[in-house]
Write an enzyme that holds these catalytic residues in place. Sequence first.
Site, PDB file in Angstrom:
ATOM      1  N   ARG A   1      -1.829  -6.474  -8.158  1.00 43.79           N
ATOM      2  CA  ARG A   1      -0.612  -7.240  -7.856  1.00 43.79           C
ATOM      3  C   ARG A   1      -0.386  -8.345  -8.867  1.00 43.79           C
ATOM      4  NH1 ARG A   1      -2.717  -8.165  -1.893  1.00 43.79           N
ATOM      5  NH2 ARG A   1      -4.511  -8.404  -3.270  1.00 43.79           N
TER       6      ARG A   1
ATOM      7  N   HIS B   1       0.844  -1.203   0.000  1.00 40.96           N
ATOM      8  CA  HIS B   1       0.000   0.000   0.000  1.00 40.96           C
ATOM      9  C   HIS B   1       0.879   1.253   0.000  1.00 40.96           C
ATOM     10  CE1 HIS B   1      -2.992  -2.682   2.359  1.00 40.96           C
ATOM     11  NE2 HIS B   1      -3.542  -2.480   1.170  1.00 40.96           N
TER      12      HIS B   1
ATOM     13  N   LYS C   1     -16.220  -8.043   8.453  1.00 43.40           N
ATOM     14  CA  LYS C   1     -17.087  -8.162   9.626  1.00 43.40           C
ATOM     15  C   LYS C   1     -16.286  -8.069  10.925  1.00 43.40           C
ATOM     16  CE  LYS C   1     -21.147 -10.343   7.733  1.00 43.40           C
ATOM     17  NZ  LYS C   1     -20.732 -10.983   6.471  1.00 43.40           N
TER      18      LYS C   1
ATOM     19  N   SER D   1      -2.548  -7.785   3.266  1.00 48.17           N
ATOM     20  CA  SER D   1      -2.830  -7.648   4.704  1.00 48.17           C
ATOM     21  C   SER D   1      -3.239  -9.003   5.281  1.00 48.17           C
ATOM     22  CB  SER D   1      -3.969  -6.647   4.926  1.00 48.17           C
ATOM     23  OG  SER D   1      -3.646  -5.396   4.385  1.00 48.17           O
TER      24      SER D   1
END
Length: 175
Positions: free
Chosen positions: A96, A23, A47, A134
Amino acid sequence: MATKPPIVIAIYPGSFDPITNGHLDLIERGSKLFDRLIVSILMNGEKAPLFSVEERVDMLREVLSGYSNVEIDHFEGLLVDYAAYRGASVLLRGIRAISDYEKELQMALMNRRLRPEIETLFMMAGEAHSFISSRLVKEIIGLGGNIAGLVPPSVEVRLRKRFNTAKAGGQQTSR
Ligand code: PNS
């Protein structure tokens, strides 16, 4: 008399749970292309995110303090509506690998249908970062692996605290 060119504002949206060096690379390169780059965290996306929106804002602030034209924000609802509200004409996304392409194409086309005046711009991830996500970073540190170089150092510290793991890792535990 020459008219001033319009100011170009871009949004770089994402979950940033947490921000990775992939990022960061995109933000650094993107900040040179636009007058203003707004890095914006989607609220209520995943969530059960690992970090709250407030924690993610703090992490982005720590890492991006040196970029004068980069702003940090968060949003909920439709991305294109938020972009219009912020006066942005560009959505910046990173690609990516081919596996990202399908989802990104679908989102870009849907966003264009919703608001044709907003353009999605793709940048290829730097080759050194094209394997970082991530999700994988969280999985690796959760299993005691080494994440040095995958996330900014301040984020690594927060991740280690969250997972209660010591530095380095990467050692196989005996069975
Ligand atoms: O980091 P991510 O999870 O890949 O980011 C995905 C994101 C935030 C760009 C996407 O989920 C999004 O735009 N959500 C906002 C809701 C929305 O506009 N949905 C319609 C997309 S076509």
